[in-house]
Motif scaffolding. Sequence first.
Motif, PDB file in Angstrom:
ATOM      1  N   HIS A  97       0.629 -16.625   1.356  1.00 34.66           N
ATOM      2  CA  HIS A  97      -0.240 -15.470   1.177  1.00 34.66           C
ATOM      3  C   HIS A  97       0.073 -14.718  -0.110  1.00 34.66           C
ATOM      4  N   LEU A  98      -0.905 -13.982  -0.573  1.00 33.63           N
ATOM      5  CA  LEU A  98      -0.785 -13.070  -1.707  1.00 33.63           C
ATOM      6  C   LEU A  98      -1.354 -11.733  -1.261  1.00 33.63           C
ATOM      7  N   CYS A  99      -0.639 -10.657  -1.533  1.00 32.30           N
ATOM      8  CA  CYS A  99      -1.078  -9.325  -1.104  1.00 32.30           C
ATOM      9  C   CYS A  99      -1.568  -8.505  -2.290  1.00 32.30           C
ATOM     10  N   THR A 100      -2.595  -7.701  -2.047  1.00 35.45           N
ATOM     11  CA  THR A 100      -3.061  -6.748  -3.052  1.00 35.45           C
ATOM     12  C   THR A 100      -3.140  -5.366  -2.426  1.00 35.45           C
ATOM     13  N   TYR A 101      -2.931  -4.360  -3.277  1.00 36.13           N
ATOM     14  CA  TYR A 101      -3.023  -2.987  -2.780  1.00 36.13           C
ATOM     15  C   TYR A 101      -3.147  -2.022  -3.951  1.00 36.13           C
ATOM     16  N   ASN A 102      -4.044  -1.067  -3.823  1.00 40.93           N
ATOM     17  CA  ASN A 102      -4.149   0.043  -4.766  1.00 40.93           C
ATOM     18  C   ASN A 102      -3.816   1.344  -4.060  1.00 40.93           C
ATOM     19  N   GLN A 103      -4.744   1.751  -3.202  1.00 39.23           N
ATOM     20  CA  GLN A 103      -4.608   2.988  -2.449  1.00 39.23           C
ATOM     21  C   GLN A 103      -5.630   2.961  -1.328  1.00 39.23           C
ATOM     22  N   ALA A 104      -5.492   3.866  -0.380  1.00 35.73           N
ATOM     23  CA  ALA A 104      -6.485   3.968   0.683  1.00 35.73           C
ATOM     24  C   ALA A 104      -7.854   4.219   0.067  1.00 35.73           C
ATOM     25  N   GLY A 105      -8.872   3.545   0.620  1.00 39.98           N
ATOM     26  CA  GLY A 105     -10.223   3.705   0.100  1.00 39.98           C
ATOM     27  C   GLY A 105     -10.627   2.641  -0.896  1.00 39.98           C
ATOM     28  N   GLN A 106      -9.723   1.678  -1.169  1.00 40.56           N
ATOM     29  CA  GLN A 106     -10.042   0.591  -2.086  1.00 40.56           C
ATOM     30  C   GLN A 106      -9.524  -0.718  -1.509  1.00 40.56           C
ATOM     31  N   GLY A 107     -10.406  -1.724  -1.443  1.00 35.56           N
ATOM     32  CA  GLY A 107      -9.958  -3.018  -0.947  1.00 35.56           C
ATOM     33  C   GLY A 107     -11.077  -3.831  -0.339  1.00 35.56           C
TER      34      GLY A 107
END
Length: 256
Positions: free
Chosen positions: A193-203
């Motif tokens: 797996h590969l994870c991505t994250y910016n902030q709540a409200g984006q994805g």
Amino acid sequence: MRKFVIFLCIPLVFAEYLDKVFPPQNFERVVGGKDAPEGSAPFQISLQTSKGQHMCGGAIIGKEWIITAGHCVSGRTPESLKVLTGTQDLKGQGVYYFPKKIYVHEKYNKPAYHNDIALIRLNDSIRYNEFTQKISFSPNDSPDDAVITLTGWGRLSAGGSIPTELQAIELKRMAYVDCKRKFSDDPNLGVGHLCTYNQAGQGACNGDSGGPLTHEGLLVALVNWGIPCAKGFPDVHARVSYYHDWIKTTTGSGEQ
């Protein structure tokens, strides 16, 4: 253990059954995105039911080959699907192609949520043009903190309207150890797996499943699962470099 959901756009006819398997869910897709620049994702496809309902995303990796998530096609027949190419508008003048054979990874969902990747061989060669092109992939991994672009069709915000225009958002890759920590070492998360994250409200969210994530012009991941939707947890994707050999073997290295 937290409840996860694969980011599939569920036809309403299956909703009653799936509520028993997954937590109740809405039908949002890219959250916090914006209209993708024209011509920026000529590899993007819409995987649809035979009646033309968008189900999942995917990418062109060869004249006869589409790559997507395993859960988008598992249990389905080629005749039940079609592939829309050459448009960023679901109501636009794209070109349809039809599956000849579906290849789901032999270890799909073994263990749960792992090896969620599939290939579709089409019954005709895709005709490339400025709006329709394949995307390359590499055996090399993208670095931690890399800026990765996700594209897909969906709501501009949670509970908002569903646009027909392709959406895009830039996300930051999260280091695997940090992602494992965020999910409290849950076994649903693995090295593939590969994870991505910016902030709540984006994805990502439902309907983005199987859709491409790119870095520096290369395909690096396919949307798999997460805690819906953009609620402050990472999104989890199939890491394409991990499956490089399987893709090459399955396609006979003839992506073209």
